[in-house]
Design an enzyme around this catalytic site. Structure first.
Site, PDB file in Angstrom:
ATOM      1  N   ALA A  50       1.252  -1.121  -0.137  1.00 19.36           N
ATOM      2  CA  ALA A  50       0.407   0.275   0.149  1.00 19.36           C
ATOM      3  C   ALA A  50       0.516   1.729   0.392  1.00 19.36           C
ATOM      4  CB  ALA A  50      -0.999  -0.091   1.565  1.00 19.36           C
ATOM      5  N   ASP A  51       0.397   2.040  -0.875  1.00 17.57           N
ATOM      6  CA  ASP A  51       0.843   3.708   0.325  1.00 17.57           C
ATOM      7  C   ASP A  51       0.469   4.191   0.252  1.00 17.57           C
ATOM      8  OD1 ASP A  51      -1.012   4.823  -1.827  1.00 17.57           O
ATOM      9  OD2 ASP A  51       0.463   4.779  -3.674  1.00 17.57           O
ATOM     10  N   SER A  52       0.600   5.995   0.826  1.00 21.04           N
ATOM     11  CA  SER A  52      -0.293   6.597   1.867  1.00 21.04           C
ATOM     12  C   SER A  52      -1.844   6.834   1.462  1.00 21.04           C
ATOM     13  CB  SER A  52       0.484   7.786   2.069  1.00 21.04           C
ATOM     14  OG  SER A  52       1.135   8.790   0.778  1.00 21.04           O
ATOM     15  N   ASP A  89      -3.566   4.954   0.202  1.00 24.54           N
ATOM     16  CA  ASP A  89      -3.914   3.980  -0.037  1.00 24.54           C
ATOM     17  C   ASP A  89      -4.651   3.390   1.333  1.00 24.54           C
ATOM     18  OD1 ASP A  89      -4.384   1.894  -3.068  1.00 24.54           O
ATOM     19  OD2 ASP A  89      -2.077   1.776  -2.441  1.00 24.54           O
TER      20      ASP A  89
END
Ligand SMILES: NC(=O)c1ccc[n+]([C@@H]2O[C@H](COP(=O)([O-])OP(=O)(O)OC[C@H]3O[C@@H](n4cnc5c(N)ncnc54)[C@H](OP(=O)(O)O)[C@@H]3O)[C@@H](O)[C@H]2O)c1
Lengths: 78, 251
Positions: free
Chosen positions: A35-37, A39
């Site tokens: 996940a990225d921020s 997400d």
């Protein structure tokens, strides 16, 4: 698996587009599930919608794993 | 060609659609097949929008919105989403001027412009974010002004807001590009609307001397750029500002 656990896992699978088999209690959204921020923000919003809860930013920051999400929701609902 | 500018299935919200540029944008997006919700500040204005949309055979309606009011924005986005579905094309067009030389500018004049022309873009975009990220598609198009790039005496407040939304759009474009949402700006030059009808004959003539195409632009010429960005033709453009000004300022 309790109802809450199941619902949390389902949201994680949907939001992060990962395979159900990849999602364990210890999975970290960022380190293990890619996940990225953005997400993680979306994930927290999806949890809020699913459980009708409001999760303040300070708390959201601490929800970094599947288990942490489950514990948080349980504490809120209980 | 037709399919490239087909907006069938899109839900477009256009702020300030009662007249001028916003009205032209609403009509053009509608003609391209989008369902269009246009906003005005009064019931009467909203009814007039419903009337011209119906007349043009466009699905959608006019509603009341004050972009300077947080609650108004939230309730409108909620109502539109409930009635029509998630907004997929947001056009931040509503805007005002409160011109004055800085030495004479009042705090209200500054604050009104920042609230109505800049904070509104932040609030509207934010209110549409959830629907767009969920759908994994969206277009956010904000109307700036040539003045935001060139500067203009008497418009420190207006130019600050109009330049501000360019920086806002570039940053947001970077934030949500991965969700297939584009964020762009259209910067009109001098367009023939109520806003420029306030100019004196002399101001008008001076302006025209600096416009290579030697005329004011028409609202439809701004709407065309918005339609392009909203359509599949503009799919790979994000964080960009399209200047539509007859050559008066070349970025
Ligand atoms: N005309 C130009 O030469 C020119 C040049 C550069 C940029 N622009 C920009 O283009 C945009 C449209 O300009 P225009 O010339 O078409 O303006 P306009 O003819 O004066 O129309 C302004 C529109 O904004 C709406 N509006 C005003 N205050 C609002 C508020 N607080 N909440 C919601 N809606 C509000 C008005 O609604 P009501 O009818 O209900 O009042 C109207 O629909 C503006 O952002 C303007 O800054 C214009």
């Amino acid at each position: 698996m309790s109802d809450i656990e199941e619902r949390v896992k389902k949201i994680v699978v949907e939001q992060l587009g990962v395979d159900e088999a990849e999602v364990t209690y210890l999975s970290s959204f960022i380190d293990d599930l890619g996940a990225d921020s953005l997400d993680t923000v979306e994930l927290v919003m999806a949890l809020e919608e699913e459980f009708g809860a409001e999760i303040p930013d300070e708390d959201a920051e601490k929800i970094t794993t599947v288990q942490a999400a489950i514990d948080y929701i349980k504490a809120q609902q209980g | 060609m037709d399919s490239l500018i087909n907006l069938q299935g899109e839900i477009a919200l256009v702020t300030g659609a009662s007249r001028g540029i916003g009205r032209s944008i609403a009509e053009m997006l509608g003609k391209a097949g989008a369902t269009v919700i246009g906003t005005a500040t009064s019931e009467k204005g909203a009814d007039a929008i419903s009337a011209y949309l119906t007349e043009a055979g466009v699905a959608g309606k006019g509603i009341v919105l004050n972009v300077a009011d947080k609650d108004s924005i939230e309730s409108v986005v909620k109502a539109v989403t409930g009635d029509f579905g998630a907004i997929s094309v947001l056009v931040n067009n509503a805007g005002i001027t409160r011109d004055n030389l800085l030495m004479r500018m009042k705090d209200e004049e500054w604050d009104d412009i920042i609230t109505t022309n800049l904070t509104s873009v932040y609030r509207m975009s934010k209110a549409c974010m959830r629907g767009m990220t969920k759908a994994k598609k969206g277009r956010i198009i904000s109307i700036s002004s040539v003045v935001g790039a060139s500067g203009n005496p008497g418009q420190t407040n207006y130019a600050a807001a109009k330049a501000g939304l360019v920086g806002f759009s570039k940053s947001l474009a970077r934030e949500i590009g991965s969700r297939n949402i584009t964020v762009n700006v259209v910067a009109p030059g001098f367009i023939d609307t109520d806003m420029t009808r306030e100019l004196s004959e002399e101001q008008r003539n001076n302006l025209l001397q600096n416009i290579p195409l030697s005329r004011l632009g028409q609202p439809g010429e701004i709407a065309g750029a918005v339609l392009f960005l909203a359509s599949p033709l503009g799919a790979y453009i994000t964080g960009e500002t399209i200047h539509v000004n007859g050559g008066m300022y070349m970025a």
